[in-house]
Design an enzyme around this catalytic site. Structure first.
Site, PDB file in Angstrom:
ATOM      1  N   LYS A  97      24.387  33.514  39.172  1.00 14.99           N
ATOM      2  CA  LYS A  97      25.277  34.202  40.303  1.00 14.99           C
ATOM      3  C   LYS A  97      26.143  34.167  39.414  1.00 14.99           C
ATOM      4  O   LYS A  97      26.754  32.223  39.852  1.00 14.99           O
ATOM      5  CB  LYS A  97      24.935  33.867  41.511  1.00 14.99           C
ATOM      6  N   GLN A 118      30.858  27.102  38.320  1.00 17.00           N
ATOM      7  CA  GLN A 118      29.964  28.202  39.468  1.00 17.00           C
ATOM      8  C   GLN A 118      28.705  27.441  39.501  1.00 17.00           C
ATOM      9  O   GLN A 118      28.169  27.390  40.711  1.00 17.00           O
ATOM     10  CB  GLN A 118      29.596  29.589  38.395  1.00 17.00           C
ATOM     11  N   LYS A 133      28.821  32.940  34.619  1.00 14.55           N
ATOM     12  CA  LYS A 133      30.034  33.992  34.538  1.00 14.55           C
ATOM     13  C   LYS A 133      30.171  35.039  33.133  1.00 14.55           C
ATOM     14  O   LYS A 133      29.114  35.081  32.307  1.00 14.55           O
ATOM     15  CB  LYS A 133      30.871  32.969  34.526  1.00 14.55           C
ATOM     16  N   GLY A 172      32.197  40.307  41.094  1.00 13.98           N
ATOM     17  CA  GLY A 172      33.779  40.436  39.948  1.00 13.98           C
ATOM     18  C   GLY A 172      34.111  39.506  39.763  1.00 13.98           C
ATOM     19  O   GLY A 172      34.017  38.057  40.338  1.00 13.98           O
ATOM     20  N   ASP A 173      35.507  39.297  39.682  1.00 15.68           N
ATOM     21  CA  ASP A 173      36.520  38.082  39.073  1.00 15.68           C
ATOM     22  C   ASP A 173      37.388  39.079  39.105  1.00 15.68           C
ATOM     23  O   ASP A 173      38.221  39.662  38.959  1.00 15.68           O
ATOM     24  CB  ASP A 173      35.841  37.527  38.331  1.00 15.68           C
ATOM     25  N   THR A 217      36.326  35.411  50.271  1.00 15.05           N
ATOM     26  CA  THR A 217      37.339  34.444  48.986  1.00 15.05           C
ATOM     27  C   THR A 217      38.677  33.691  49.425  1.00 15.05           C
ATOM     28  O   THR A 217      38.746  32.323  50.155  1.00 15.05           O
ATOM     29  CB  THR A 217      37.312  35.063  47.093  1.00 15.05           C
ATOM     30  N   ASN A 248      43.085  39.966  44.623  1.00 23.26           N
ATOM     31  CA  ASN A 248      42.154  40.111  45.340  1.00 23.26           C
ATOM     32  C   ASN A 248      41.921  39.081  46.581  1.00 23.26           C
ATOM     33  O   ASN A 248      41.966  38.816  47.892  1.00 23.26           O
ATOM     34  CB  ASN A 248      40.225  40.248  45.271  1.00 23.26           C
TER      35      ASN A 248
HETATM   36  P1  NDP Z   1      42.339  39.775  40.151  1.00 18.98           P
HETATM   37  O1  NDP Z   1      42.072  40.337  39.647  1.00 18.98           O
HETATM   38  O2  NDP Z   1      42.087  41.029  41.792  1.00 18.98           O
HETATM   39  O3  NDP Z   1      44.065  39.798  40.644  1.00 18.98           O
HETATM   40  C1  NDP Z   1      44.190  38.704  39.607  1.00 18.98           C
HETATM   41  C2  NDP Z   1      45.857  38.233  39.711  1.00 18.98           C
HETATM   42  O4  NDP Z   1      46.025  36.821  39.149  1.00 18.98           O
HETATM   43  C3  NDP Z   1      46.369  39.572  39.374  1.00 18.98           C
HETATM   44  O5  NDP Z   1      47.932  39.142  40.781  1.00 18.98           O
HETATM   45  C4  NDP Z   1      46.958  38.930  38.695  1.00 18.98           C
HETATM   46  O6  NDP Z   1      48.829  38.895  37.748  1.00 18.98           O
HETATM   47  C5  NDP Z   1      47.235  37.244  38.592  1.00 18.98           C
HETATM   48  N1  NDP Z   1      47.360  36.770  37.278  1.00 18.98           N
HETATM   49  C6  NDP Z   1      45.892  37.376  36.044  1.00 18.98           C
HETATM   50  N2  NDP Z   1      45.893  36.146  35.250  1.00 18.98           N
HETATM   51  C7  NDP Z   1      47.278  35.517  35.705  1.00 18.98           C
HETATM   52  C8  NDP Z   1      47.244  34.820  34.284  1.00 18.98           C
HETATM   53  N3  NDP Z   1      47.256  34.800  33.215  1.00 18.98           N
HETATM   54  N4  NDP Z   1      48.863  34.259  34.637  1.00 18.98           N
HETATM   55  C9  NDP Z   1      49.649  34.745  35.804  1.00 18.98           C
HETATM   56  N5  NDP Z   1      48.728  35.149  36.780  1.00 18.98           N
HETATM   57  C10 NDP Z   1      47.263  35.980  36.536  1.00 18.98           C
HETATM   58  O7  NDP Z   1      41.540  38.615  40.796  1.00 18.98           O
HETATM   59  P2  NDP Z   1      40.655  37.845  42.266  1.00 18.98           P
HETATM   60  O8  NDP Z   1      41.949  37.690  42.517  1.00 18.98           O
HETATM   61  O9  NDP Z   1      39.288  37.919  42.217  1.00 18.98           O
HETATM   62  O10 NDP Z   1      41.246  36.247  41.273  1.00 18.98           O
HETATM   63  C11 NDP Z   1      41.721  35.425  41.028  1.00 18.98           C
HETATM   64  C12 NDP Z   1      41.607  33.847  40.349  1.00 18.98           C
HETATM   65  O11 NDP Z   1      40.344  33.334  42.232  1.00 18.98           O
HETATM   66  C13 NDP Z   1      40.621  33.382  39.727  1.00 18.98           C
HETATM   67  O12 NDP Z   1      41.046  32.309  39.314  1.00 18.98           O
HETATM   68  C14 NDP Z   1      39.050  33.833  40.004  1.00 18.98           C
HETATM   69  O13 NDP Z   1      38.412  33.291  38.898  1.00 18.98           O
HETATM   70  C15 NDP Z   1      38.693  33.416  41.372  1.00 18.98           C
HETATM   71  N6  NDP Z   1      38.370  33.664  42.254  1.00 18.98           N
HETATM   72  C16 NDP Z   1      37.402  34.622  42.494  1.00 18.98           C
HETATM   73  C17 NDP Z   1      36.153  34.905  43.435  1.00 18.98           C
HETATM   74  C18 NDP Z   1      36.616  36.208  43.998  1.00 18.98           C
HETATM   75  O14 NDP Z   1      35.596  36.797  45.305  1.00 18.98           O
HETATM   76  N7  NDP Z   1      37.382  37.109  43.589  1.00 18.98           N
HETATM   77  C19 NDP Z   1      36.040  34.247  44.267  1.00 18.98           C
HETATM   78  C20 NDP Z   1      36.248  32.640  43.273  1.00 18.98           C
HETATM   79  C21 NDP Z   1      36.905  32.475  42.710  1.00 18.98           C
HETATM   80  P3  NDP Z   1      48.490  40.720  36.811  1.00 18.98           P
HETATM   81  O15 NDP Z   1      48.053  41.807  37.370  1.00 18.98           O
HETATM   82  O16 NDP Z   1      50.036  40.380  36.257  1.00 18.98           O
HETATM   83  O17 NDP Z   1      47.704  40.164  35.463  1.00 18.98           O
HETATM   84  O1  2IT Z   2      34.753  32.513  41.030  1.00 17.22           O
HETATM   85  C1  2IT Z   2      33.616  33.259  41.893  1.00 17.22           C
HETATM   86  O2  2IT Z   2      33.381  32.619  42.951  1.00 17.22           O
HETATM   87  C2  2IT Z   2      34.035  34.138  41.843  1.00 17.22           C
HETATM   88  N1  2IT Z   2      34.138  35.073  41.219  1.00 17.22           N
HETATM   89  C3  2IT Z   2      32.756  35.266  42.799  1.00 17.22           C
HETATM   90  C4  2IT Z   2      31.169  35.211  42.451  1.00 17.22           C
HETATM   91  C5  2IT Z   2      29.845  36.015  42.858  1.00 17.22           C
HETATM   92  O3  2IT Z   2      28.762  35.820  42.301  1.00 17.22           O
HETATM   93  O4  2IT Z   2      30.248  36.108  44.114  1.00 17.22           O
END
Ligand code: NDP
Ligand code: 2IT
Length: 452
Positions: A97, A118, A133, A172-173, A217, A248
């Site tokens: 997962k 993870q 992942k 997603g991520d 999240t 997100n």
């Molecule tokens: P999104 O794609 O929705 O948003 C990512 C954000 O981070 C954007 O604003 C993006 O800006 C910015 N970003 C990405 N890469 C970079 C970089 N190299 N330098 C600066 N800014 C950056 O992703 P999420 O919100 O889903 O994920 C954000 C973080 O949270 C990640 O680390 C992910 O692994 C983690 N996460 C996500 C979960 C989920 O349920 N979605 C669960 C747990 C953790 P830009 O558009 O300019 O790239």
């Molecule tokens: O980093 C994370 O925990 C996620 N991107 C969510 C993983 C998931 O399976 O919901």
């Protein structure tokens, strides 16, 4: 409550040496392994059999790694070739997962670090889910919907054979949201001729998705901050909060911070950050980032109380709480010292490994409450597990019930990390607490299931 570097027990050092020798070009993976192995020494002292049974040697090697070609045709008729990944790290506690990341920086090191994290995060939730992942170096920025669809279809043409509700369940991520999940799920359904709801989480709520998964999240990270402050007899009420990112996680961290009586004042993307002393206007932010898929400076252009700071990160803004929610290693030691200098009380990782090791050290040395991603951002994957439960039983839970479950899960994650840190002699150190609690669950299950 510090993570001062100390000599590792010889068997742990030997595993670390092997990991270095085997994966010399994978800095993010090595960083993640170091952090875990450095903090679980107290568990190994209590359970020497974990060492004798070779739990560590097996844990640092993924059960399976899949790397594949993703060919597709862009809107001008040109052939494009990307690289796809899925690293299935551990299925000892449940089906693999973990999310899929589409970003130009994606490589094997990044997918392996995320998969490794993870495993422990998922264990910490107490749900029956293993760790994985995946993703691709495909960058959806600036691509048309049709291009994104063709890419997702080609990606799934290979990956489908490795997935399934009892085998491996992506979500997603970065770069993979509702649009991408729709295209990926649709192609899986087409190829397999099965409407197998539980093979993907984060689906649209109209077609099998769970209420609150989208918010989970960001909401969960804020609940985690509230838990940490609560232990100190404090709360989020009246606090100024810095959030990085504008995707997100960031959007729903900002939303929940407002609901808890705090004022979120920053958001960012890879071009820079905005600071809005009146507090981030959620509607304007969502219009710019989610509807128009624009850049963060477009937010500042529409808000007289906001300004855009190009090429910088929001950690120079004076705040009480920081929630890094963009990407790995986005908060370094200088940023940590700036936060400390401005009197920050708590930092919680909405993103995966956004804080560098020396920054974690600086924050903990200064007595700042620090919630590592494995605990603080576990609400997303925990709610994915709730989605799997609903899919398996063909039920739909209300938003209110689901949010109450998420809140209870985050309380449980906090308490597991907190009590584990106390039990192992590092009270208040949530890094040690989260790693030890997650590791223990995984290690016991590996021991019980034999050498496989
Ligand atoms: P999104 O794609 O929705 O948003 C990512 C954000 O981070 C954007 O604003 C993006 O800006 C910015 N970003 C990405 N890469 C970079 C970089 N190299 N330098 C600066 N800014 C950056 O992703 P999420 O919100 O889903 O994920 C954000 C973080 O949270 C990640 O680390 C992910 O692994 C983690 N996460 C996500 C979960 C989920 O349920 N979605 C669960 C747990 C953790 P830009 O558009 O300019 O790239
Ligand atoms: O980093 C994370 O925990 C996620 N991107 C969510 C993983 C998931 O399976 O919901």
């Amino acid at each position: 409550m510090t993570t001062s570097p100390r000599a590792l027990p010889a068997p742990v050092q030997s595993v670390l040496d092997t990991v270095h020798a085997r994966n010399p070009h994978e800095p993010e993976f090595l960083q993640a392994v170091h952090e875990v192995l450095e903090s679980i020494a107290p568990v190994l002292e209590t359970h020497p059999r974990f060492v004798e049974d070779g739990i560590l040697e097996r844990l640092v090697e993924p059960e399976r790694q899949i790397v594949f070609r993703v060919p597709w045709v862009d809107d001008t008729g040109r052939l494009q070739v990307n690289r796809g990944f899925r690293v299935q790290f551990s299925s000892v506690l449940g089906p693999y997962k973990g999310g899929l990341r589409f970003h130009s920086s994606v490589n094997l090191s990044i997918i392996k670090f995320l998969g490794f994290e993870q495993v422990f995060k998922n264990a910490l939730t107490g749900q029956g889910i293993g760790g994985a992942k995946g993703g691709s170096d495909f960058d959806p920025h600036g691509r048309s919907d049709a291009e994104v669809m063709r890419f997702c279809q080609s990606f799934m043409n290979e990956l489908y054979r490795h997935l399934g509700e009892h085998t491996d369940v992506p979500a997603g991520d970065i770069g993979v949201g509702a649009r991408e999940i729709g295209y990926l799920f649709g192609q899986y359904r087409k190829i397999t001729n099965r409407h197998e709801s539980g093979m993907f989480t984060g689906k649209g709520v109209q077609w099998g998705g769970a209420e609150v998964r989208t918010e989970a999240t960001g909401y969960g990270a804020v609940f985690f901050v509230q838990e940490m402050l609560g232990v100190q007899g404090d709360s989020l009420d009246g606090k100024r909060v810095a959030v990085s990112g504008s995707g997100n996680v960031a959007v729903y961290a900002i939303a929940k911070a407002w609901q808890m009586g705090a004022t979120p004042v920053t958001a960012s993307d890879s071009s820079g950050y905005v600071v809005d002393d009146a507090g981030i206007d959620l509607e304007v932010l969502r219009q710019v980032k989610e509807v128009e898929r624009g850049r963060i400076h477009d937010y500042a252009a529409r808000r007289p109380s906001a300004r855009f700071v190009e090429g910088a990160r929001p950690w120079e803004v004076p705040v009480d709480v920081a929630i890094p929610s963009a990407t790995q290693n986005e908060l370094d030691q200088a940023d940590a010292l700036a936060l400390v200098g401005n009197g920050v009380r708590a930092v919680a990782e909405g993103a995966n490994m956004p804080t560098t090791p020396d920054a974690v050290h600086a924050l903990q040395q200064a007595g700042v409450l620090f919630g590592p991603g494995k605990a603080a951002n576990a609400g997303g994957v925990a709610t994915s597990a709730l989605e799997m439960s609903q899919n398996a039983s063909r039920q739909r839970w209300s938003f209110g019930d689901s949010e109450a479950k998420l809140r209870a899960i985050m309380g449980g994650v906090h308490d597991a990390a907190f009590t584990s840190a106390e039990r192992y002699g590092r009270p208040g150190d949530y890094v040690v607490g989260a790693n030890c609690a997650g590791f223990e669950r995984v290690a016991h299950a590996m021991q019980a299931q034999g050498v496989i």
